[in-house]
Design an enzyme around this catalytic site. Structure first.
Site, PDB file in Angstrom:
ATOM      1  N   ASP A 112       0.821  -1.214   0.000  1.00 29.86           N
ATOM      2  CA  ASP A 112       0.000   0.000   0.000  1.00 29.86           C
ATOM      3  C   ASP A 112       0.862   1.274   0.000  1.00 29.86           C
ATOM      4  O   ASP A 112       0.339   2.371  -0.041  1.00 29.86           O
ATOM      5  CB  ASP A 112      -0.974   0.001   1.180  1.00 29.86           C
ATOM      6  CG  ASP A 112      -0.285  -0.035   2.526  1.00 29.86           C
ATOM      7  OD1 ASP A 112       0.889  -0.461   2.588  1.00 29.86           O
ATOM      8  OD2 ASP A 112      -0.910   0.352   3.523  1.00 29.86           O
ATOM      9  N   GLU A 113       2.183   1.134   0.010  1.00 32.47           N
ATOM     10  CA  GLU A 113       3.104   2.269  -0.057  1.00 32.47           C
ATOM     11  C   GLU A 113       3.540   2.472  -1.520  1.00 32.47           C
ATOM     12  O   GLU A 113       3.531   1.526  -2.305  1.00 32.47           O
ATOM     13  CB  GLU A 113       4.357   1.992   0.784  1.00 32.47           C
ATOM     14  CG  GLU A 113       4.090   1.819   2.261  1.00 32.47           C
ATOM     15  CD  GLU A 113       3.788   3.125   2.962  1.00 32.47           C
ATOM     16  OE1 GLU A 113       4.294   4.172   2.520  1.00 32.47           O
ATOM     17  OE2 GLU A 113       3.010   3.094   3.928  1.00 32.47           O
TER      18      GLU A 113
END
Length: 66
Positions: free
Chosen positions: A46-47
């Site tokens: 999710d980064e």
């Protein structure tokens, strides 16, 4: 008469990847203004990906977190 063809073989010591070449502000080591870049997912999914750059002239490599 039979003509014999010889095959030419090029020996490459270092394998080069085909990365895109971009213009940027300048290498911190030599000041050259073109670099190859690629991205790698170095953190959680999710980064955002981390962008790596390599100077076309001196091969200095660094990360771009911006």
């Amino acid at each position: 008469a039979v003509k014999e063809e010889s095959a030419r073989v090029d020996v490459v010591d270092e394998e080069k990847e085909a990365y895109p070449l971009i213009d940027f502000a300048g290498c911190s080591k030599c000041g050259h203004k073109k670099a190859y870049f690629w991205t790698v997912q170095t953190r959680a999914s999710d980064e955002p990906e981390t962008k790596f750059l390599r100077c076309e002239k001196c091969n200095h490599t660094w990360r771009d977190y911006g």
